[in-house]
Scaffold this active site. Sequence first.
Site, PDB file in Angstrom:
ATOM      1  N   SER A 122      42.874  33.090  39.117  1.00  0.00           N
ATOM      2  CA  SER A 122      41.783  32.710  39.757  1.00  0.00           C
ATOM      3  C   SER A 122      40.456  32.540  39.044  1.00  0.00           C
ATOM      4  O   SER A 122      40.449  33.156  37.941  1.00  0.00           O
ATOM      5  CB  SER A 122      41.325  33.739  40.968  1.00  0.00           C
ATOM      6  OG  SER A 122      40.235  33.650  41.458  1.00  0.00           O
ATOM      7  N   TYR A 149      38.692  42.228  42.864  1.00  0.00           N
ATOM      8  CA  TYR A 149      39.817  41.151  42.963  1.00  0.00           C
ATOM      9  C   TYR A 149      39.935  40.454  41.649  1.00  0.00           C
ATOM     10  O   TYR A 149      41.106  40.381  41.173  1.00  0.00           O
ATOM     11  CB  TYR A 149      39.498  40.532  43.985  1.00  0.00           C
ATOM     12  CG  TYR A 149      40.157  39.117  44.092  1.00  0.00           C
ATOM     13  CD1 TYR A 149      41.324  39.071  44.426  1.00  0.00           C
ATOM     14  CD2 TYR A 149      39.566  37.851  43.777  1.00  0.00           C
ATOM     15  CE1 TYR A 149      42.248  37.810  44.342  1.00  0.00           C
ATOM     16  CE2 TYR A 149      40.277  36.720  43.580  1.00  0.00           C
ATOM     17  CZ  TYR A 149      41.852  36.532  44.026  1.00  0.00           C
ATOM     18  OH  TYR A 149      42.574  35.436  43.856  1.00  0.00           O
ATOM     19  N   LYS A 153      43.261  40.081  38.753  1.00  0.00           N
ATOM     20  CA  LYS A 153      43.597  38.891  38.538  1.00  0.00           C
ATOM     21  C   LYS A 153      43.897  38.840  36.812  1.00  0.00           C
ATOM     22  O   LYS A 153      44.719  38.447  36.162  1.00  0.00           O
ATOM     23  CB  LYS A 153      43.092  37.449  38.973  1.00  0.00           C
ATOM     24  CG  LYS A 153      43.462  37.469  40.555  1.00  0.00           C
ATOM     25  CD  LYS A 153      44.976  37.191  40.738  1.00  0.00           C
ATOM     26  CE  LYS A 153      45.209  36.881  42.126  1.00  0.00           C
ATOM     27  NZ  LYS A 153      46.659  36.835  42.397  1.00  0.00           N
TER      28      LYS A 153
END
Length: 343
Positions: A122, A149, A153
Site C-alpha cells: 500500500s 495499518y 504492510k
Amino acid sequence: MTGTDKPAVLVTGGAGYIGAHTAKALGERGYRPVVFDNLSSGYEAAVRWGDLVRGDIRDGEALKAAFAAHDIQAVIHFAGLIEVGRSTQRPDLFWDINVSGTRSLLTAMQESGVGRLVFSSSAAVYGQGGRGALETIPEEAAKAPSSPYGATKLAGEWMIEAQCRAYGLTGVALRYFNAAGADPSGLIGEAHDPETHLLPLAMAAGLGDGKPLTIFGDDFDTPDGTCLRDYIHVSDLAAAHVAALEVELPAGAFEAVNIGTGTGASVREVVEAVGHALGRPVPHSTGARRDGDPPSLVANPARAKDLLGWEPICSTLEEIVRDALRWEGQPRYGVGNRAARQS
Ligand code: UDP
C-alpha cells in the site's frame, strides 16, 4: 511464468474487493485461480473464477494442504485487515493477521516449495514524510507510515524481502494508491462493511440514501484545499498483479512497485465527478480533517512501466465513476442495492 500451460495460483483474500478482480484477470489469462479466504470480510458470491478454499491465513497447515491439493505454483497475497482507522484502535489485531499471517504464509510456501509471491502492499507505507504537497512519490521515498495499518504492510514487505534473500523466493510487492471502481460486467465490485471510502460514500449520498457526504478538511496545502489522492481503477490494478506474476526475475529477487496513475484528484473533484455522472449534485458539507490523512498521495508510476510493462488503461475519474455506479445498481452480493433502495 509465461507460455500456454498456465499454472494454479493461490489468491489469499480472493473473496475481497481487489482479490476478486485479480482472480477474474487470472482466469481470463488462462491461469487457474484458487481463492483462499476465511470470508470474514469477503463474499462467497465474489468467487466466480476458480475454487474457494475456506481457511485462515495464520493456519499454515491449511495453507500447505491447499498448495498440495491444487498443485499451486504461485501466490498472490491479499488476505488481511485494511481499515486504517481501526488499525489505530486495534493494532494488536493488525499485527496478528497482517504480519503473523504473512509470516505463516511465507513458512508454508517455503516448506511446500512454492517460489513466487505477489504481495498486496500500500501507499500507506510512505505517509507524508517531508514531501511537498504536489510531489509524486517514487519507491525510494522515505517510509513513514502514519498508521499501524501502513506499518504492517511495510513489515510484510521487509519479511518477504528477507525470505527472498534467504530462501530464493521471488517476490513483488505492489504499493497501491487508491483502488476504486468495479469490473465493467457489474458482477463484482466494492462492498465493505462498514464503508469508509470516499467514492462509495459520495455515490450513496448522491443516490439519496440519507447521509450527506462530509468532506474531511478543506484547509490542506493543495490547489482546492482538499486532499489529493491517486485513484486507480480496480481492473487496472488487477492487471498489474498478473504483470507482477509474469515478470521475469531471478530467484531471490524482491521488487516493490507503485501502482497508480501519476495524477492526483482532489476530494472535491471526486464529488463533482459523481454529481456529473448522476446529473445532480452530491449533498455534502465540510468537516474536520480525519486523523492521519496526508494532504497528498500521488504515485510516480515509472517503475511499474519499466519493470512490469504496466500502465493504466481505464483509470480516468470518469471511467472509475461510471463503472462504480453501474455496480451500485447491481444486487452487490445481496448486501444492498443503493439504486433500488432509492426507487
Ligand atoms: N474522505 C472524505 N470523506 C469521507 C471519506 C473520505 O473527505 O467520507 C477523503 C479522505 O479524507 C481522503 C480521501 O477522501 O482524503 C480518500 O479517502 P479514502 O478513505 O477513500 O481512501 P484513503 O486515501 O484513506 O486510502
